[in-house]
Scaffold this active site. Structure first.
Site, short mmCIF file in Angstrom:
data_model
loop_
_atom_site.label_atom_id
_atom_site.label_comp_id
_atom_site.label_asym_id
_atom_site.label_seq_id
_atom_site.Cartn_x
_atom_site.Cartn_y
_atom_site.Cartn_z
NE ARG A 249 0.34 10.00 10.45
CZ ARG A 249 -0.10 9.10 9.57
NH1 ARG A 249 -1.33 8.66 9.64
NH2 ARG A 249 0.69 8.65 8.62
CG LEU B 164 9.94 17.47 9.01
CD1 LEU B 164 10.32 16.05 9.39
CD2 LEU B 164 11.08 18.43 9.38
CB CYS C 159 -4.34 10.70 11.76
SG CYS C 159 -3.32 9.70 12.78
CG ASP D 284 2.83 1.32 9.57
OD1 ASP D 284 2.39 2.18 10.35
OD2 ASP D 284 3.22 1.59 8.41
CE LYS E 268 -1.70 1.55 4.05
NZ LYS E 268 -1.53 2.93 4.51
CG ASN E 269 2.17 2.80 3.59
OD1 ASN E 269 1.02 3.16 3.31
ND2 ASN E 269 2.56 2.52 4.83
NE ARG F 147 -7.62 4.64 4.96
CZ ARG F 147 -7.08 5.69 5.53
NH1 ARG F 147 -7.59 6.15 6.66
NH2 ARG F 147 -6.06 6.32 4.99
N1 EPU Z 1 6.79 14.12 11.21
C1 EPU Z 1 6.96 15.43 11.54
N2 EPU Z 1 6.86 16.36 10.56
C2 EPU Z 1 6.60 16.03 9.26
C3 EPU Z 1 6.43 14.68 8.93
C4 EPU Z 1 6.53 13.74 9.93
O1 EPU Z 1 7.20 15.77 12.71
O2 EPU Z 1 6.54 16.94 8.42
C5 EPU Z 1 6.90 13.08 12.26
C6 EPU Z 1 5.60 12.32 12.48
O3 EPU Z 1 4.74 13.00 13.38
C7 EPU Z 1 6.10 11.00 13.01
C8 EPU Z 1 7.41 10.80 12.25
O4 EPU Z 1 7.79 12.08 11.79
O5 EPU Z 1 6.36 11.09 14.38
C9 EPU Z 1 7.35 9.84 11.10
O6 EPU Z 1 6.30 10.20 10.23
P1 EPU Z 1 6.40 9.95 8.67
O7 EPU Z 1 6.36 11.25 7.96
O8 EPU Z 1 7.56 9.04 8.40
O9 EPU Z 1 5.04 9.17 8.36
P2 EPU Z 1 4.12 9.31 7.08
O10 EPU Z 1 4.93 9.49 5.86
O11 EPU Z 1 3.02 10.26 7.36
C10 EPU Z 1 4.22 6.76 6.54
C11 EPU Z 1 3.21 5.65 6.36
C12 EPU Z 1 2.60 5.31 7.70
C13 EPU Z 1 3.71 4.89 8.66
C14 EPU Z 1 4.77 6.00 8.76
C15 EPU Z 1 5.96 5.60 9.61
C16 EPU Z 1 2.43 6.05 4.12
C17 EPU Z 1 1.33 6.45 3.22
N3 EPU Z 1 2.20 6.09 5.43
O12 EPU Z 1 3.48 7.85 7.06
O13 EPU Z 1 1.75 4.18 7.45
O14 EPU Z 1 3.17 4.63 9.93
O15 EPU Z 1 5.24 6.33 7.44
O16 EPU Z 1 6.58 4.49 9.09
O17 EPU Z 1 3.51 5.69 3.66
C18 EPU Z 1 -0.04 2.73 7.85
O18 EPU Z 1 0.24 2.16 6.78
O19 EPU Z 1 -0.86 2.25 8.67
C19 EPU Z 1 0.60 4.01 8.16
C20 EPU Z 1 0.12 4.84 9.07
#
Ligand code: EPU
Length: 421
Positions: A121, A125, A116, A305, A22-23, A397
């Site tokens: 979230r 960045l 969320c 995850d 998915k991701n 999802r």
């Molecule tokens: N973070 C920030 N600022 C940002 C972005 C992230 O502080 O601008 C923090 C977040 O709050 C968190 C950490 O950085 O504490 C990591 O977040 P990340 O940005 O890596 O997560 P994401 O890209 O929003 C993806 C997956 C998530 C998975 C996370 C961590 C996708 C679509 N989603 O989310 O997947 O948990 O990486 O590995 O790729 C799931 O599949 O159930 C899911 C939630």
């Protein structure tokens, strides 16, 4: 609204194939925006999040054709550069259109994702990186409005190796003028899959799979094709399904290198793990599951995850396990529901102390998010009697036909329409 009715206590046995990730798909699909023409993504999973992304892209003018697991995206006629609130609120990964739209068309209007189910979230960045590349960004009525003549290469260093921010910046940098460096980049396999797709499209990316990515911007990319990697979280969930039911399951297409941390914890817990050329087998038939502590971390650490699913397994283990989430501090919505099944878990800050119990007993429980739901299904498979998991749309999802896969291994899960909410 559907619910699952699970009759617990069946040992899982057999072989099942892992679907595409998915991701990875949610990053690969918006990457198609970077070039004009038809791109093909093989091994795309048929999931509601993928359908939401298709809807979002189609509103921009992208035509999509899904045949078996091949998704063709035709970007010849893009007219709109917007991601509306109605879709972004359903799926945060919609933010992935920001980088490509801005980089190729010089304009993007994307709804801010908001919080969320398990807390904030942020996307600071993503925005910081694009601003460093010269984008003008304003926030207006809940929308990010980003503009540029052309993005410029920049040196970007992330405080946290964010998956989404790395993906967005990587896509944006491919068409920027000059060289971009992303320091402390996420090196999750889904980002590597994305980088490899961008390279096939003509991007110049160095350091793929590492924490420092260097991107030499090019003037144009061409449409291309790629095989989506297999879903390591689906694989991990199915491996735990085998462990929690004391079964013997072979997962075809699971990638050992993407699952080291999970496999190693499973072995520590007393389960036999057998690695074959194209499959991974878990044998828990004689296992006495032991409690094993876990702390989530960025790849190649134990994935956040998989935290909820690990807690489900530890609920029935021998001893006490401390499970800490260092990525999402509040991601414990599954705990009160597991407790309804008889689990003994106490959450303190970002840690759950899981004291193993002899048995769980079926009850009605409520899904709150994707991985929380997966953990409830796992617990239901092992619980005595009937467990009803409400609101399984969360599972739809991100898991392709999870009940069919589990039933093919001997589980007894029925999907039933329900008026309960
Ligand atoms: N973070 C920030 N600022 C940002 C972005 C992230 O502080 O601008 C923090 C977040 O709050 C968190 C950490 O950085 O504490 C990591 O977040 P990340 O940005 O890596 O997560 P994401 O890209 O929003 C993806 C997956 C998530 C998975 C996370 C961590 C996708 C679509 N989603 O989310 O997947 O948990 O990486 O590995 O790729 C799931 O599949 O159930 C899911 C939630």
């Amino acid at each position: 609204m559907d619910k699952f009715v699970i009759t617990g206590g069946k040992k899982l046995n057999g072989k099942v194939a892992v679907s595409g990730a998915k991701n990875a798909s949610l990053a690969l699909m918006p990457a198609a925006l970077l070039a004009r023409g038809k791109s093909r993504l093989y091994n795309t999973p048929r999931l509601n999040d993928v359908f939401t992304m298709i809807k979002l892209l189609s509103q921009m003018g992208i035509e999509s054709r899904f045949e078996d697991d091949q998704l063709e995206l035709n970007t010849v006629d893009i007219k709109y550069y917007e991601a509306p609130y109605e879709l972004v609120k359903k799926m945060r990964a919609s933010i992935y259109v920001l980088g490509p739209l801005l980089s190729r068309y010089g304009y993007a209007k994307v709804s801010l994702p908001g919080g969320c189910a398990w807390g904030p979230r942020p996307i600071n960045l993503h925005l910081m990186a694009l601003q460093k590349m010269g984008a003008q960004i304003e926030l207006e009525q809940g929308y990010i409005i980003a503009k540029t003549k052309r993005l410029n290469g920049a040196k970007i260093s992330f405080d946290i190796p964010s998956v989404g921010a790395t993906g967005n910046t990587l896509m944006a940098a491919t068409l920027a003028k000059g060289t971009t460096v992303i320091n402390n980049a996420a090196c999750e396999p889904e980002i590597t899959n994305l980088a490899n797709f961008l390279i096939k499209m003509g991007a110049k990316i160095f350091g793929v799979g590492t924490t420092i990515l260097e991107i030499e911007g090019v003037d144009e990319l061409s449409p291309s094709e790629i095989n989506t990697i297999s879903d390591r979280i689906e694989a991990g969930t199915l491996l735990i399904a085998a462990a929690i039911t004391k079964g013997l399951v072979e997962l075809v297409g699971a990638n050992e290198y993407h699952l080291y941390s999970v496999l190693s914890k499973l072995e520590e817990s007393g389960v036999k793990v057998i690695i074959n050329k194209d499959s991974i087998q878990v044998d828990a038939t004689d296992a006495e599951i032991k409690s094993v502590d876990v702390s989530t971390a960025v790849f190649p650490g134990f994935p956040t995850d998989m935290q909820a699913q690990w807690i489900a397994l530890m609920s029935l283990a021998n001893g006490t396990a401390n499970v800490t989430d260092t990525i999402y501090f509040d991601r414990f919505n599954h705990v009160p529901e597991l407790v309804r099944l008889g689990a003994n878990i106490v959450v303190n800050d970002n840690s759950a102390r899981v004291v193993g119990v002899k048995k769980l007993i079926g009850a009605k429980v409520m899904s709150t998010d994707l991985r929380a739901s997966a953990s409830l299904v796992l617990a239901g498979l092992a619980a005595e009697g009937i467990t009803e998991v409400l609101r399984v749309y969360h599972l739809d999802r991100g898991y392709q036909k999870i009940e069919e896969k589990l039933n093919s291994l001997g589980a007894d899960i029925q999907r039933v329409q329900s008026s309960e909410y």
